[in-house]
Motif scaffolding. Structure first.
Motif, PDB file in Angstrom:
ATOM      1  N   GLY A 273       0.812  -1.152  -0.134  1.00 45.20           N
ATOM      2  CA  GLY A 273       0.015  -0.046  -0.057  1.00 45.20           C
ATOM      3  C   GLY A 273       0.881   1.196  -0.133  1.00 45.20           C
ATOM      4  O   GLY A 273       0.399   2.069  -0.735  1.00 45.20           O
TER       5      GLY A 273
ATOM      6  N   ASN B  80      -6.321   4.094  10.603  1.00 49.01           N
ATOM      7  CA  ASN B  80      -5.151   4.138  11.425  1.00 49.01           C
ATOM      8  C   ASN B  80      -4.438   5.403  11.768  1.00 49.01           C
ATOM      9  O   ASN B  80      -4.518   6.211  10.589  1.00 49.01           O
TER      10      ASN B  80
ATOM     11  N   ASP C  39      -7.252   5.390   1.278  1.00 48.32           N
ATOM     12  CA  ASP C  39      -6.556   4.373   1.624  1.00 48.32           C
ATOM     13  C   ASP C  39      -7.457   3.379   2.422  1.00 48.32           C
ATOM     14  O   ASP C  39      -7.975   3.683   3.423  1.00 48.32           O
TER      15      ASP C  39
ATOM     16  N   TYR D 266      -7.176  -1.303   5.736  1.00 49.48           N
ATOM     17  CA  TYR D 266      -7.885  -2.069   6.617  1.00 49.48           C
ATOM     18  C   TYR D 266      -9.274  -2.610   6.208  1.00 49.48           C
ATOM     19  O   TYR D 266     -10.239  -2.682   7.226  1.00 49.48           O
TER      20      TYR D 266
ATOM     21  N   SER E 148      -4.342  -3.216   0.066  1.00 48.21           N
ATOM     22  CA  SER E 148      -3.074  -4.000   0.210  1.00 48.21           C
ATOM     23  C   SER E 148      -3.500  -5.308   0.893  1.00 48.21           C
ATOM     24  O   SER E 148      -4.489  -5.373   1.573  1.00 48.21           O
TER      25      SER E 148
ATOM     26  N   SER F  31      -1.361  -6.625   3.346  1.00 49.50           N
ATOM     27  CA  SER F  31      -0.503  -6.479   4.430  1.00 49.50           C
ATOM     28  C   SER F  31      -1.185  -6.741   5.500  1.00 49.50           C
ATOM     29  O   SER F  31      -0.980  -7.640   6.393  1.00 49.50           O
TER      30      SER F  31
ATOM     31  N   ARG G  97       5.030  -7.398   0.558  1.00 49.21           N
ATOM     32  CA  ARG G  97       4.824  -6.053  -0.236  1.00 49.21           C
ATOM     33  C   ARG G  97       4.006  -6.125  -1.396  1.00 49.21           C
ATOM     34  O   ARG G  97       4.590  -6.413  -2.533  1.00 49.21           O
TER      35      ARG G  97
HETATM   36  N1  PMP Z   1      -2.024   2.900   5.308  1.00 51.47           N
HETATM   37  C1  PMP Z   1      -1.917   2.723   6.436  1.00 51.47           C
HETATM   38  C2  PMP Z   1      -3.090   3.453   7.179  1.00 51.47           C
HETATM   39  C3  PMP Z   1      -1.205   1.746   7.057  1.00 51.47           C
HETATM   40  O1  PMP Z   1      -1.508   1.715   8.792  1.00 51.47           O
HETATM   41  C4  PMP Z   1      -0.243   1.221   6.552  1.00 51.47           C
HETATM   42  C5  PMP Z   1       0.741   0.168   7.162  1.00 51.47           C
HETATM   43  N2  PMP Z   1       0.815   0.254   8.472  1.00 51.47           N
HETATM   44  C6  PMP Z   1      -0.168   1.292   5.137  1.00 51.47           C
HETATM   45  C7  PMP Z   1      -0.915   2.017   4.476  1.00 51.47           C
HETATM   46  C8  PMP Z   1       0.937   0.608   4.380  1.00 51.47           C
HETATM   47  O2  PMP Z   1       0.985  -0.680   4.373  1.00 51.47           O
HETATM   48  P1  PMP Z   1       1.578  -1.567   3.288  1.00 51.47           P
HETATM   49  O3  PMP Z   1       2.582  -1.054   2.542  1.00 51.47           O
HETATM   50  O4  PMP Z   1       2.227  -2.429   4.201  1.00 51.47           O
HETATM   51  O5  PMP Z   1       0.461  -1.939   2.387  1.00 51.47           O
END
Ligand code: PMP
Length: 389
Positions: A101, A175, A203, A206, A233, A235, A244
């Protein structure tokens, strides 16, 4: 030799707000047991099913250069997933696969901001946001989402900041606050974006972690698909932080330019990682639910531990893996509270101030340690707060 202003000013100078985190890490290095409720990383690793797919793909030879836009099957799966969840017609031409992300956030801002353009972001914010904006040569400008408004963004505050701006970055589920933007909040945002001709960068990393209400992607609101870039993402949804892998979803023209940018920056994502991501998406909901379940449980633990006291108030923990606690009634600010708690009880939490002015007097608790230790740490935190007044 001088370096570019663009790179030397990425962090904006000053503290990065992670002092408590670094202190805790130094204590751990010195052999002290610290309960870390700081960083947004699962306490489980990537599921073996995904690892098997990754291994099989690598052994089968998918270790050369992969297609820069992303392998077709993964782009199809991401497009289908987004279309299913939002009802917005989405095809492969709307999807670029990115190395996480974070790379998506950078590419999205690169796509819409010129040098010196004002790029709005919401405070409290995820730590990298202002630096990502500076990194593309744009000027970050915060808009406060107030604790008094449960960290939902107020459309009038946004409208006042939007004059002359080029883009707006939002994050729901959020977040650090745990807020999930309501339909009314998102409609207000959409209206301001249209009134002020802003690009919206949404974004949604989550989006599988929602405990209260429902996740609504603003791309689905009338008039928004043509001005929204969604960052996604694997993640958080699949505990694949180290792999990644993520994506940008947006208008075809924007995506084609973002793919050109990838050719000149990342050159794509390893094929075996993409194959693993595809297999993870094909597993369906059970895997995402399994990854999300601990946070859902621990959210209940937060609510239980806070019951019967009024000193600490939790902002609605509606989504993501964090609880935002209002500790203003203790008379301490977030930094002092976090530092003292670390010294006295070896519990590390993030001061709200690390995430911007609107989170001052708060603590962000990452719900990322095992349930019993989590309950114990929170109970200690509540007792510690009581002892301060
Ligand atoms: N956006 C937010 C709000 C996040 O908390 C995070 C990772 N902590 C990311 C983007 C980026 O995540 P990633 O690059 O691992 O997808």
């Amino acid at each position: 030799m001088t370096l570019s202003k663009r790179i030397t000013q990425v962090t904006g100078g000053g503290s990065d707000g992670w002092d408590v985190f670094y202190k805790a890490r130094r204590m751990i290095d010195a052999g002290i047991a610290v309960t870390e409720l700081t960083i947004g990383e699962h306490d489980v690793r990537t599921h073996p099913t995904i690892l098997s797919a990754m291994h099989a793909a690598a052994v089968a030879g998918h270790t050369g250069y992969a297609e820069v836009p992303g392998i077709l099957a993964l782009r199809e799966a991401v497009a289908a997933r987004i279309q299913d969840r939002t009802g917005v017609a989405t095809g492969v031409e709307n999807i670029a696969i990115t190395p996480g992300g974070q790379a998506g956030l950078f590419a999205a801002h690169h796509a819409v901001c010129d040098e010196g353009d004002i790029a709005l972001f919401i405070d409290p914010y995820y730590a990298t946001y202002p630096g990502t904006i500076r990194g593309v040569g744009a000027v970050p400008k915060p808009v406060l989402a107030r604790a008094e408004n449960q960290f939902q963004l107020n459309a009038d505050d946004l409208a006042a900041a939007a004059v002359g701006a080029k883009s707006l970055l939002i994050n729901t589920p959020n977040n650090p606050t745990g807020a999930v933007y309501s339909k009314a909040t998102l409609e207000g945002i959409a209206q301001v974006c249209q009134d002020h001709d802003l690009w919206l960068i949404s974004d949604e990393v989550y989006d599988t972690q929602v405990w209260e209400g429902a996740h609504l992607s603003p791309r689905a609101l009338p008039g928004m698909a043509e001005r929204t870039l969604v960052v996604g993402s694997m993640s958080k949804s699949h505990a694949m932080t180290g792999s990644r892998i993520g994506w940008i979803c947006g208008p075809k023209d924007a995506i084609s330019h973002i793919i050109n940018l990838a050719t000149h920056t990342t050159y794509g994502v390893p094929g075996y990682i993409q194959d693993a991501a595809l297999s993870a998406l094909n597993e369906g909901a059970w895997l995402e639910d399994e990854v999300a379940a601990p946070f859902k449980r621990r959210r209940e633990i937060v609510l239980e531990v806070l019951q019967g006291q009024t000193l600490i108030k939790a902002a609605p923990i509606s989504g993501a893996m964090y609880a935002m606690l209002d500790i203003r009634a203790t008379g301490l600010n977030g930094e002092d509270f976090a530092n003292r708690l670390l010294q006295a009880h070896h519990i590390a939490v993030m001061p709200g101030e690390s995430f911007g002015a609107a989170a001052a007097g708060h603590l962000r608790i990452a719900m990322t340690v095992e349930d019993d230790a989590f309950r114990k740490a929170l109970t200690t935190l509540v007792n510690f707060a009581a002892a301060q007044v």
